[in-house]
Design a protein around this motif. Structure first.
Motif, PDB file in Angstrom:
ATOM      1  N   GLY A 105       0.792  -1.220   0.000  1.00 57.84           N
ATOM      2  CA  GLY A 105       0.000   0.000   0.000  1.00 57.84           C
ATOM      3  C   GLY A 105       0.825   1.271   0.000  1.00 57.84           C
ATOM      4  O   GLY A 105       0.279   2.360  -0.158  1.00 57.84           O
ATOM      5  N   TRP A 106       2.136   1.162   0.187  1.00 57.93           N
ATOM      6  CA  TRP A 106       2.993   2.332   0.198  1.00 57.93           C
ATOM      7  C   TRP A 106       3.829   2.356  -1.075  1.00 57.93           C
ATOM      8  O   TRP A 106       4.227   1.316  -1.575  1.00 57.93           O
ATOM      9  CB  TRP A 106       3.910   2.323   1.418  1.00 57.93           C
ATOM     10  CG  TRP A 106       3.182   2.477   2.713  1.00 57.93           C
ATOM     11  CD1 TRP A 106       2.777   1.480   3.544  1.00 57.93           C
ATOM     12  CD2 TRP A 106       2.739   3.700   3.303  1.00 57.93           C
ATOM     13  NE1 TRP A 106       2.119   2.014   4.628  1.00 57.93           N
ATOM     14  CE2 TRP A 106       2.085   3.373   4.502  1.00 57.93           C
ATOM     15  CE3 TRP A 106       2.840   5.039   2.939  1.00 57.93           C
ATOM     16  CZ2 TRP A 106       1.525   4.323   5.336  1.00 57.93           C
ATOM     17  CZ3 TRP A 106       2.289   5.991   3.774  1.00 57.93           C
ATOM     18  CH2 TRP A 106       1.639   5.639   4.955  1.00 57.93           C
ATOM     19  N   PRO A 107       4.142   3.572  -1.578  1.00 61.07           N
ATOM     20  CA  PRO A 107       4.977   3.654  -2.782  1.00 61.07           C
ATOM     21  C   PRO A 107       6.414   3.254  -2.481  1.00 61.07           C
ATOM     22  O   PRO A 107       6.846   3.295  -1.337  1.00 61.07           O
ATOM     23  CB  PRO A 107       4.890   5.147  -3.158  1.00 61.07           C
ATOM     24  CG  PRO A 107       4.623   5.842  -1.870  1.00 61.07           C
ATOM     25  CD  PRO A 107       3.768   4.887  -1.054  1.00 61.07           C
ATOM     26  N   SER A 108       7.130   2.836  -3.510  1.00 65.19           N
ATOM     27  CA  SER A 108       8.542   2.509  -3.368  1.00 65.19           C
ATOM     28  C   SER A 108       9.368   3.478  -4.212  1.00 65.19           C
ATOM     29  O   SER A 108       9.043   3.670  -5.376  1.00 65.19           O
ATOM     30  CB  SER A 108       8.809   1.077  -3.828  1.00 65.19           C
ATOM     31  OG  SER A 108      10.183   0.777  -3.709  1.00 65.19           O
ATOM     32  N   PRO A 109      10.393   4.088  -3.653  1.00 68.66           N
ATOM     33  CA  PRO A 109      10.789   3.975  -2.240  1.00 68.66           C
ATOM     34  C   PRO A 109       9.859   4.794  -1.352  1.00 68.66           C
ATOM     35  O   PRO A 109       9.327   5.815  -1.770  1.00 68.66           O
ATOM     36  CB  PRO A 109      12.199   4.562  -2.234  1.00 68.66           C
ATOM     37  CG  PRO A 109      12.191   5.567  -3.346  1.00 68.66           C
ATOM     38  CD  PRO A 109      11.282   4.983  -4.406  1.00 68.66           C
ATOM     39  N   HIS A 110       9.667   4.304  -0.128  1.00 63.14           N
ATOM     40  CA  HIS A 110       8.859   4.997   0.864  1.00 63.14           C
ATOM     41  C   HIS A 110       9.821   5.752   1.769  1.00 63.14           C
ATOM     42  O   HIS A 110      10.671   5.148   2.429  1.00 63.14           O
ATOM     43  CB  HIS A 110       8.033   3.973   1.652  1.00 63.14           C
ATOM     44  CG  HIS A 110       7.172   4.573   2.719  1.00 63.14           C
ATOM     45  ND1 HIS A 110       6.409   5.687   2.526  1.00 63.14           N
ATOM     46  CD2 HIS A 110       6.954   4.184   3.993  1.00 63.14           C
ATOM     47  CE1 HIS A 110       5.765   5.981   3.643  1.00 63.14           C
ATOM     48  NE2 HIS A 110       6.081   5.078   4.544  1.00 63.14           N
ATOM     49  N   LEU A 111       9.703   7.074   1.778  1.00 63.13           N
ATOM     50  CA  LEU A 111      10.644   7.900   2.525  1.00 63.13           C
ATOM     51  C   LEU A 111      10.105   8.183   3.920  1.00 63.13           C
ATOM     52  O   LEU A 111       8.975   8.660   4.069  1.00 63.13           O
ATOM     53  CB  LEU A 111      10.889   9.218   1.785  1.00 63.13           C
ATOM     54  CG  LEU A 111      11.330   9.073   0.322  1.00 63.13           C
ATOM     55  CD1 LEU A 111      11.584  10.441  -0.288  1.00 63.13           C
ATOM     56  CD2 LEU A 111      12.545   8.180   0.192  1.00 63.13           C
ATOM     57  N   LEU A 112      10.905   7.882   4.924  1.00 62.33           N
ATOM     58  CA  LEU A 112      10.537   8.110   6.321  1.00 62.33           C
ATOM     59  C   LEU A 112      11.546   9.039   6.962  1.00 62.33           C
ATOM     60  O   LEU A 112      12.746   8.948   6.697  1.00 62.33           O
ATOM     61  CB  LEU A 112      10.526   6.792   7.105  1.00 62.33           C
ATOM     62  CG  LEU A 112       9.420   5.804   6.782  1.00 62.33           C
ATOM     63  CD1 LEU A 112       9.669   4.505   7.541  1.00 62.33           C
ATOM     64  CD2 LEU A 112       8.060   6.378   7.137  1.00 62.33           C
ATOM     65  N   ALA A 113      11.050   9.926   7.827  1.00 66.97           N
ATOM     66  CA  ALA A 113      11.951  10.825   8.540  1.00 66.97           C
ATOM     67  C   ALA A 113      11.500  10.954   9.991  1.00 66.97           C
ATOM     68  O   ALA A 113      10.305  10.970  10.283  1.00 66.97           O
ATOM     69  CB  ALA A 113      11.970  12.203   7.879  1.00 66.97           C
ATOM     70  N   LEU A 114      12.472  11.034  10.889  1.00 68.94           N
ATOM     71  CA  LEU A 114      12.216  11.367  12.287  1.00 68.94           C
ATOM     72  C   LEU A 114      12.447  12.861  12.407  1.00 68.94           C
ATOM     73  O   LEU A 114      13.545  13.346  12.117  1.00 68.94           O
ATOM     74  CB  LEU A 114      13.147  10.594  13.214  1.00 68.94           C
ATOM     75  CG  LEU A 114      12.984  10.875  14.712  1.00 68.94           C
ATOM     76  CD1 LEU A 114      11.602  10.439  15.196  1.00 68.94           C
ATOM     77  CD2 LEU A 114      14.072  10.175  15.509  1.00 68.94           C
ATOM     78  N   VAL A 115      11.400  13.586  12.804  1.00 67.34           N
ATOM     79  CA  VAL A 115      11.457  15.046  12.830  1.00 67.34           C
ATOM     80  C   VAL A 115      11.173  15.539  14.238  1.00 67.34           C
ATOM     81  O   VAL A 115      10.264  15.038  14.909  1.00 67.34           O
ATOM     82  CB  VAL A 115      10.419  15.650  11.853  1.00 67.34           C
ATOM     83  CG1 VAL A 115      10.411  17.173  11.930  1.00 67.34           C
ATOM     84  CG2 VAL A 115      10.694  15.191  10.427  1.00 67.34           C
ATOM     85  N   GLU A 116      11.956  16.519  14.673  1.00 71.77           N
ATOM     86  CA  GLU A 116      11.695  17.171  15.961  1.00 71.77           C
ATOM     87  C   GLU A 116      11.112  18.544  15.674  1.00 71.77           C
ATOM     88  O   GLU A 116      11.756  19.373  15.031  1.00 71.77           O
ATOM     89  CB  GLU A 116      12.971  17.290  16.784  1.00 71.77           C
ATOM     90  CG  GLU A 116      12.704  17.874  18.178  1.00 71.77           C
ATOM     91  CD  GLU A 116      13.930  17.807  19.068  1.00 71.77           C
ATOM     92  OE1 GLU A 116      14.322  16.699  19.463  1.00 71.77           O
ATOM     93  OE2 GLU A 116      14.499  18.874  19.346  1.00 71.77           O
ATOM     94  N   VAL A 117       9.884  18.779  16.142  1.00 72.35           N
ATOM     95  CA  VAL A 117       9.216  20.063  15.944  1.00 72.35           C
ATOM     96  C   VAL A 117       9.246  20.856  17.237  1.00 72.35           C
ATOM     97  O   VAL A 117       9.958  20.506  18.181  1.00 72.35           O
ATOM     98  CB  VAL A 117       7.758  19.861  15.439  1.00 72.35           C
ATOM     99  CG1 VAL A 117       7.760  19.197  14.069  1.00 72.35           C
ATOM    100  CG2 VAL A 117       6.921  19.086  16.430  1.00 72.35           C
ATOM    101  N   GLU A 118       8.452  21.900  17.307  1.00 71.75           N
ATOM    102  CA  GLU A 118       8.428  22.764  18.484  1.00 71.75           C
ATOM    103  C   GLU A 118       8.242  21.955  19.769  1.00 71.75           C
ATOM    104  O   GLU A 118       7.606  20.915  19.770  1.00 71.75           O
ATOM    105  CB  GLU A 118       7.264  23.756  18.396  1.00 71.75           C
ATOM    106  CG  GLU A 118       7.303  24.691  17.217  1.00 71.75           C
ATOM    107  CD  GLU A 118       6.428  24.228  16.072  1.00 71.75           C
ATOM    108  OE1 GLU A 118       6.509  23.037  15.689  1.00 71.75           O
ATOM    109  OE2 GLU A 118       5.672  25.057  15.565  1.00 71.75           O
ATOM    110  N   ASP A 119       8.754  22.485  20.851  1.00 72.15           N
ATOM    111  CA  ASP A 119       8.606  21.898  22.176  1.00 72.15           C
ATOM    112  C   ASP A 119       9.279  20.538  22.288  1.00 72.15           C
ATOM    113  O   ASP A 119       8.976  19.767  23.195  1.00 72.15           O
ATOM    114  CB  ASP A 119       7.124  21.781  22.567  1.00 72.15           C
ATOM    115  CG  ASP A 119       6.455  23.139  22.659  1.00 72.15           C
ATOM    116  OD1 ASP A 119       7.139  24.109  23.042  1.00 72.15           O
ATOM    117  OD2 ASP A 119       5.253  23.229  22.351  1.00 72.15           O
ATOM    118  N   GLY A 120      10.168  20.209  21.341  1.00 69.85           N
ATOM    119  CA  GLY A 120      10.907  18.953  21.434  1.00 69.85           C
ATOM    120  C   GLY A 120      10.098  17.721  21.090  1.00 69.85           C
ATOM    121  O   GLY A 120      10.531  16.606  21.368  1.00 69.85           O
TER     122      GLY A 120
END
Ligand code: ZN
Length: 132
Positions: free
Chosen positions: A59-74
């Motif tokens: 169900g996901w496209p290839s390549p499936h791009l994933l990111a760990l993101v830190e937003v406001e307030d940590g």
């Protein structure tokens, strides 16, 4: 002057211990308090890590791009990312797309809003330590 961006991301906060978190439903992940609240955040943050899944789940496209993101307030979120794969430290805008969080690239020279309270990479929390 560029108008302030409208908040695009709902984050949770705990009136008891002041933790900020996602997901926003359920009790506080730090103290267990059931009296949590939500608030609107800009959703601007920095990429802490990113990867491309060449063989993603069905169900996901290839390549499936994933990111760990830190937003406001940590607050840290694992998000699907627009191509190309963002680098560590890249400035992104995180938005909720239904039940999925998505990151859109946001070049600093074009965002016009300054970096203000956007966290620096690794600046607000100690490094992750896996359980032993
Ligand atoms: Zn709490």
């Amino acid at each position: 002057m560029t108008p302030a961006p409208s908040p695009t991301l709902q984050l949770g906060k705990c009136p008891s211990c002041h933790a900020r978190f996602v997901p926003i439903d359920g009790p506080c992940p730090r103290c267990g308090s059931a009296g949590t609240e939500t608030y609107a955040a800009r959703g601007v943050g920095r990429v802490l890590a990113a990867t491309a899944l060449e063989v993603p789940p069905p169900g996901w496209p290839s390549p499936h791009l994933l990111a760990l993101v830190e937003v406001e307030d940590g607050v840290r979120l694992l998000v699907a990312s627009d191509p190309p794969l963002p680098g560590v430290g890249a400035l992104v805008q995180v938005v909720a797309d239904g039940a999925i969080y998505r990151a859109h690239p946001m070049p600093p020279e074009e965002d016009g809003r300054g970096e203000g309270d956007v966290p620096k990479v690794g600046g607000t929390r100690p490094p992750f330590e896996p359980p032993r």
